[in-house]
Write a protein that holds these residues in place. Sequence first.
Motif, short mmCIF file in Angstrom:
data_model
loop_
_atom_site.label_atom_id
_atom_site.label_comp_id
_atom_site.label_asym_id
_atom_site.label_seq_id
_atom_site.Cartn_x
_atom_site.Cartn_y
_atom_site.Cartn_z
N GLY A 1 0.83 -1.20 0.00
CA GLY A 1 0.00 0.00 0.00
C GLY A 1 0.86 1.25 0.00
O GLY A 1 0.58 2.21 -0.71
N LEU A 2 1.94 1.22 0.77
CA LEU A 2 2.88 2.34 0.83
C LEU A 2 3.48 2.61 -0.55
O LEU A 2 3.52 3.75 -1.01
CB LEU A 2 3.99 2.02 1.84
N VAL A 3 3.89 1.55 -1.22
CA VAL A 3 4.44 1.67 -2.57
C VAL A 3 3.38 2.26 -3.51
O VAL A 3 3.68 3.16 -4.31
CB VAL A 3 4.95 0.30 -3.10
N GLN B 1 1.19 6.75 -6.65
CA GLN B 1 0.06 7.61 -6.97
C GLN B 1 0.43 9.09 -6.87
O GLN B 1 0.08 9.88 -7.74
CB GLN B 1 -1.13 7.30 -6.04
N LEU B 2 1.17 9.47 -5.83
CA LEU B 2 1.57 10.87 -5.68
C LEU B 2 2.47 11.29 -6.84
O LEU B 2 2.35 12.38 -7.38
CB LEU B 2 2.28 11.09 -4.34
N LYS B 3 3.34 10.37 -7.26
CA LYS B 3 4.22 10.67 -8.39
C LYS B 3 3.43 10.73 -9.71
O LYS B 3 3.74 11.55 -10.57
CB LYS B 3 5.38 9.68 -8.47
N LEU B 4 2.40 9.90 -9.83
CA LEU B 4 1.56 9.93 -11.03
C LEU B 4 0.82 11.27 -11.14
O LEU B 4 0.71 11.83 -12.23
CB LEU B 4 0.54 8.79 -11.03
N TYR B 5 0.33 11.77 -10.02
CA TYR B 5 -0.29 13.10 -10.02
C TYR B 5 0.72 14.13 -10.50
O TYR B 5 0.40 15.00 -11.31
CB TYR B 5 -0.75 13.49 -8.61
N ALA B 6 1.94 14.04 -10.00
CA ALA B 6 2.99 14.99 -10.39
C ALA B 6 3.26 14.93 -11.89
O ALA B 6 3.38 15.95 -12.55
CB ALA B 6 4.26 14.72 -9.58
#
Length: 144
Positions: A123-125, A130-135
């Motif tokens: 889940g952490l990965v 996900q945060l990097k995908l938003y970026a």
Amino acid sequence: MEQQSIQEIQDEIVDEFSLFDDWMQRYEYMIELGKSLPVIEARYKTEENLIKGCQSKVWVHAELRDGRLYFTADSEAIITKGIIAILVRAFSGQKPADIIGAKTDFIDEIGLKEHLSPTRANGLVSMIKQLKLYAVAYETQMES
């Protein structure tokens, strides 16, 4: 106040975690961090803001303001909420390009991965991804 770099924030988090001798104290600290998380607005608690690959529900909303990406999040599980709080703290308010290029070694430095169940570690990965995908999405949007 000058914006801290992702690395500076991550170093700060590592320092804070090093103050605790055992993992029970670190978990308690993570729970505290979770409570201080900028809470996601109810209207963003949607299916598309759910992070795939997490055992418990985690919602993340990203917003671009003045060329920087701001995250709000929530989770129904207190430990998971603490984990996403750490990531939001490290990445929120940063430029998309910096988030994309950011290392996440600090997670290993605080010993987080090794103290999570395999499903939580996955889940952490997923959260980091996900945060990097938003970026990436916002970086692409800024370029066009």
